[in-house]
Design an enzyme around this catalytic site. Structure first.
Site, PDB file in Angstrom:
ATOM      1  N   GLU A 186      -8.452 -30.954 -39.878  1.00 40.86           N
ATOM      2  CA  GLU A 186      -8.539 -31.394 -41.277  1.00 40.86           C
ATOM      3  C   GLU A 186      -8.778 -32.896 -41.273  1.00 40.86           C
ATOM      4  OE1 GLU A 186      -5.249 -30.213 -43.869  1.00 40.86           O
ATOM      5  OE2 GLU A 186      -5.373 -32.133 -44.919  1.00 40.86           O
ATOM      6  N   GLU A 191      -6.384 -39.437 -49.919  1.00 40.67           N
ATOM      7  CA  GLU A 191      -5.272 -38.795 -50.610  1.00 40.67           C
ATOM      8  C   GLU A 191      -4.510 -39.890 -51.316  1.00 40.67           C
ATOM      9  OE1 GLU A 191      -3.033 -35.263 -48.648  1.00 40.67           O
ATOM     10  OE2 GLU A 191      -3.428 -36.739 -47.082  1.00 40.67           O
TER      11      GLU A 191
END
Lengths: 310, 465
Positions: A186, A191
């Protein structure tokens, strides 16, 4: 030519490319409009020297370096057509099972949660009771539609704000259904915790370095915030590194030497853009969290990595 | 999309050029006019007073509360020191002051007043802010602030920096003792800053609530509960009280009511108007729906001859000296009061009522002959279902003073069925207690959890038939 300075591994110069907008600008005003990658904590002198050095390199490239160029666009969504996101590029994750993080929202593909308007993709988190959840939002992905190994992945985004909101722009390994997470790998390009309006993080997860053990670095804006204007979040990903950018600032490089397990980033990945509400990473919204909250995406662009072995 | 925007800017540029050409043909403005420019210095107190800054303590405060401390400081050579007095300090009951500059400053380039502070205890500074200048205080800002005993940085955001083109009120505060004890706090590196991280404004009027109220033609009333909230770099929201002039008010029916820049609603005629506002282009949460019931109804004009009357409060008679119409008795009294006049007719408005007293002890009233009391009362909007009302008349005795062991009192209870909303009611009763030659106090009181909150008082007098 653009340059970047990788400060965490000593000085190392690498030729980079720019996005198409900058290429157009360069044709007209090379030196005034050309924004050299702004380098945090480096002196102007070094920047100038580096610039000179780059000019030199670009005339006669080094014999020992492997260089990746990210010039050729392979996927581009400017979100110029109002309505549902382009179904040739985007599909949806739908549901409210917490998504492994105890998230509170139910993801839908309804237009109040995801739509394209006035040149922007809008992903909106609403506070409403829906299918047993207290919030709704959306999560769009290119799985099975656009998957790519290496390259520059970038999006220009204005973030929502407030305690408990968790917007993200990230990649997952296309073999996830076969090998499961975290073996698939990932790459989190961006974020953010809504209660940290000046801070974002870039992260990789893989076997032996996932969740709390992931390899991550934060970047904070000085005298600015991510929810008041658009910022470009990008990675430049080549066989032996992933470089993390916010706007024109390179703030981190992750290489196989940095991960505490197998490097699983030599295969295609797909893109996910979502706005989660609550969950382990951010905590729940509180009474001061204003709903609805919208994440605005101006564009998503992906460039191919042209690897040049000298 | 982007192409269209670009075309617009080109057009605008072209228009601008044309306009400029025309203007420059007619008159060269830049050579003829001098625009006033104000200092954009954001420093207030770094290691001493910034240029033109002066200290003006509040009346009744401890005047020596402020000093410059060269020993305790956050940074540099000195800090501002504030000594809050103990309860009962004869030199002043609290610490409070404004810091004002001689020449106005242009603060439009900043978004907050910031400083470092600490206290000898974690006191809660009652009010702290800027924009108070002892003139109009047009752009006053205040908040309360919780200190710690360690140095910490605090941020007081500017509700709308565009308004502060010429501001003199750099800083102000008011703080009383904590649990009756005085203490000391310090403030350092006090300055206006452009933080760039103050965002997501959420202005509010009426405390963010859609409020309804009734009014009368010709009676002004203020819009209250004016605040501005921002989200800070920390992710926390912070709310400040913002002066009305930061807001732009709107009335849905200007024939009924309009609001001026000081947040005062003028009620013009019968009808309903909804008051809303914006601050810096952002719609404020909350509103005030004002229903004007028309002209104010006055209390009946007394008809008794003046020779039969000893008046405490009436426009129809010469009134006896009154000590107060509201004693603000601590700690339990909540009642606020305002004396107001419509067309020359004076009345007293009591709000947040629980109990209140009218005292007239200098001299006391001898009600031996004029042994009846007359009072007019008006309850606006509605009479609460749980209303239970008590009037107490106090005779101060030979010492003619409250207390002293010689006071006597008469209590009269009133049934709620007496009152009709929006109508003046006349209360009359005889003074039947034995001692009534030194009456000095009338107390009005909610009893048995009565929730009467607002009422008006007029024509308080003793009389003989």
């Amino acid at each position: 030519m653009f340059i970047s300075i990788v400060s965490n591994t000593g000085f190392r110069l690498k030729n980079n490319t720019m996005n198409s907008k900058n290429i157009i600008r360069m044709k007209t005003k090379i030196f005034k409009q050309n924004p050299l990658y702004r380098v945090a904590n480096e002196s102007l002198v070094i920047l100038c020297l580096a610039f000179l050095f780059t000019l030199f390199i670009s005339c006669s490239t080094s014999e020992t370096q492997t260089v990746a160029k990210f010039k050729t666009i392979t996927m581009q969504d400017e979100f110029d057509i109002d309505g549902q996101p382009n179904s040739l590029i985007w599909t949806y994750d739908i549901g409210g099972n917490g998504w492994g993080n105890n998230e509170l929202q139910f993801y839908t593909n309804r237009s109040n949660n995801v739509t394209v308007q006035n040149g922007y993709l809008l992903i909106t988190a609403e506070k409403e009771n829906f299918e047993g959840a207290s919030y709704t939002s959306s999560r769009i992905l290119t799985k099975g539609l656009f998957e790519q190994k290496y390259g520059r992945f970038e999006a220009r985004i204005k973030l929502p704000w407030g305690q408990g909101l968790w917007p993200a722009f990230w990649l997952l390994g296309s073999d996830i259904d076969d090998v499961q997470w975290p073996n698939c790998g990932e790459i989190d390009i961006m974020e953010n915790r809504g209660q940290e309006p000046t801070l974002i993080s870039g992260t990789v997860h893989g076997p032996g370095y996932s969740g709390g053990e992931s390899i991550t670095k934060s970047y904070s804006l000085t005298n600015d915030r991510f929810d008041t204007d658009f910022h470009i979040f990008g990675i430049e990903w080549a066989p032996d590194y992933i470089n993390y950018y916010v706007d024109d600032v390179l703030y981190n490089q992750i290489t196989p030497a940095d991960v505490t397990g197998e490097w699983v980033f030599n295969k295609p990945f797909f893109i996910i853009i979502n706005l989660a509400v609550g969950g382990n990473y951010v905590g729940s919204p509180n009474t001061e969290t204003v709903f609805p909250q919208t994440m605005l995406v101006d564009y998503v662009r992906v460039y191919k990595a042209d690897i040049i072995n000298n | 999309m982007k192409n269209i925007k670009f075309m617009h800017s080109k057009t605008a540029l072209l228009l601008g050029l044309l306009f400029f050409t025309i203007v420059s043909c007619e008159r060269d403005a830049s050579n003829q006019l001098e625009f006033a420019t104000y200092s954009s210095n954001g420093e207030v107190f770094i290691d001493g007073f910034s240029g033109g800054l002066d200290y003006y303590p509040f009346l009744g405060s401890y005047l020596e509360a402020f000093s410059v401390d060269t020993e305790t400081k956050y940074k540099g050579s000195s800090a501002m020191r504030f000594d809050v007095p103990n309860v009962g300090d004869p030199n002043g009951a609290y610490a409070g002051a404004i810091f004002r500059v001689d020449s106005p400053r242009d603060l439009t380039g900043y978004d907050a007043l910031t400083f470092w502070a600490k206290g000898t205890r974690g006191g809660l500074i009652n009010e702290i802010g800027f924009g108070q200048d002892f003139f109009e205080n047009k752009f006053q800002v205040s908040m309360s602030l919780q200190l710690t005993t360690n140095w910490r940085k605090y941020v007081i955001p500017i509700p709308d920096p565009a308004k502060l083109v010429q501001e003199r009120g750099m800083f102000w505060f008011a703080e009383g003792p904590e649990n009756n004890e005085g203490y000391t706090f310090w403030i350092d590196e006090l300055q206006f800053e452009k933080l760039g991280t103050i965002a997501q404004p959420q202005p509010a009027i009426s405390n963010g609530v859609d409020k309804s109220d009734s009014g009368f033609t010709g009676v002004d009333m203020p819009v209250t509960g004016l605040t501005q909230t921002f989200n800070l770099e920390s992710g926390n929201n912070i709310t400040v009280n913002a002066a009305p002039s930061y807001f732009n008010f709107n009335s849905s029916n200007e024939d009924v009511a309009f609001v001026n820049e000081l947040g005062i609603v003028s009620v013009l005629s019968e009808g309903t108007a909804k008051i809303t506002a914006t601050l810096g282009g952002v719609s404020a949460k909350g509103s005030l729906e004002l229903t004007s019931v028309g002209a104010f109804d006055f209390a009946p004009i007394p008809t008794r001859p003046a020779s039969n009357v000893t008046s405490i409060f009436s426009d129809s008679y010469t009134n006896s000296p009154v000590d107060f119409f509201n004693g603000y008795w601590e700690p339990y009294q909540t009642t606020q009061s305002t004396e107001f006049a419509i067309d020359g007719n004076n009345m007293i408005s009591y709000t947040d009522f629980n109990f209140v007293g009218n005292q007239f002890a200098n001299p006391t009233v001898n009600a031996t002959v004029k042994s009846n009391l007359h009072i007019n009362m008006y309850i606006p909007n509605s009479v609460p279902a749980d209303m239970d009302f008590l009037i107490t008349v106090v005779d101060f005795g030979a010492d003619q003073a409250d207390g002293g062991g010689d006071d006597t009192r008469q209590q009269v209870f009133f049934d709620k069925s007496l009152w009709v909303p929006n109508t003046w009611i006349t209360l009359e009763f005889p003074i039947t207690m034995d001692n009534k030659n030194n009456i000095g106090l009338i107390i009005y009181e909610n009893i048995n959890f009565s929730s009467l909150s607002n009422w008006y008082l007029d024509n308080v007098y003793f009389y003989s038939e």
